[in-house]
Design a protein around this motif. Structure first.
Motif, mmCIF file in Angstrom:
data_model
loop_
_atom_site.group_PDB
_atom_site.id
_atom_site.type_symbol
_atom_site.label_atom_id
_atom_site.label_comp_id
_atom_site.label_asym_id
_atom_site.label_seq_id
_atom_site.Cartn_x
_atom_site.Cartn_y
_atom_site.Cartn_z
ATOM 1 N N ALA A 25 0.903 -1.289 -0.006
ATOM 2 C CA ALA A 25 -0.004 0.127 -0.108
ATOM 3 C C ALA A 25 0.968 1.286 -0.054
ATOM 4 O O ALA A 25 0.623 2.288 -0.671
ATOM 5 N N GLU A 28 2.282 1.565 -3.569
ATOM 6 C CA GLU A 28 1.377 2.062 -4.225
ATOM 7 C C GLU A 28 1.140 3.756 -4.118
ATOM 8 O O GLU A 28 1.019 4.321 -5.242
ATOM 9 N N ALA A 29 0.857 3.857 -2.906
ATOM 10 C CA ALA A 29 0.662 5.606 -2.615
ATOM 11 C C ALA A 29 1.808 6.255 -3.314
ATOM 12 O O ALA A 29 1.629 7.248 -3.779
ATOM 13 N N ARG A 30 3.186 5.878 -2.876
ATOM 14 C CA ARG A 30 4.440 6.469 -3.538
ATOM 15 C C ARG A 30 4.222 6.770 -5.011
ATOM 16 O O ARG A 30 4.539 7.806 -5.788
ATOM 17 N N ILE A 33 1.527 9.251 -6.076
ATOM 18 C CA ILE A 33 1.966 10.532 -5.708
ATOM 19 C C ILE A 33 2.886 10.906 -6.708
ATOM 20 O O ILE A 33 2.808 12.201 -7.114
#
Length: 173
Positions: A25, A28-30, A33
């Protein structure tokens, strides 16, 4: 232009496991962004070649025939237009000359010429209206019937008064 980011051209992969681990997670967030804040590459919208154009190309010149054929209808239209224009110039000059002559006419001479004509026209109009009113007074009508006759006189009143009128047609018997 080839994509710099492999995620740009490939659709999001659907994970077989709907739950991501904390590390997946965060990764995936990095990635999301980083993709959102990645600068957009600038594309040129115009290009000007500064090289001078050659005076002639590699193709040799071809002789061009100088036969200008005009259709008959176009020639006829041109001749008719020239003739019409010349005629209107003549008519315009005639009108101008007549107006120049009328400009030298005095009011007394115009009245001297036109008053007898106006008097004859007034007398003719008076005679015509007298004859028309004489014909209107003679309204004798003869009806000849054979067989049973039923005479029916109907009066239709249609009062319409005021600015906004409403028709109420009434047939009285």
């Amino acid at each position: 232009m080839l994509p710099e980011n492999p995620y740009e051209s490939t659709p999001n992969t659907i994970h077989s496991n709907a739950r991501l681990t904390a590390a997946e997670a965060a990764e995936e967030a990095r990635r999301i962004i980083a993709e959102a804040y990645r600068p957009v590459p600038q594309m040129p919208t115009a290009f000007r070649d500064p090289a001078p154009l050659p005076l002639y190309g590699s193709t040799p010149p071809v002789p061009q025939s100088d036969s200008r054929l005009v259709p008959a209808w176009a020639a006829g239209t041109a001749v008719a237009g020239i003739g019409t224009g010349a005629a209107f110039v003549g008519i315009g000059c005639g009108i101008w000359l007549a107006c120049q002559g009328f400009a030298a006419v005095t009011l007394a001479s115009v009245l001297f010429v036109t008053l007898p004509i106006a008097a004859v026209a007034a007398v003719a109009a008076a005679i015509g209206s007298a004859l028309r009113s004489l014909k209107a007074t003679h309204t004798e009508t003869h009806h000849h019937y054979t067989g049973a006759v039923r005479l029916e006189n109907n009066t239709i009143t249609a009062p319409a008064y005021g600015l906004i009128a409403r028709n109420r047609n009434e047939l009285t018997r």
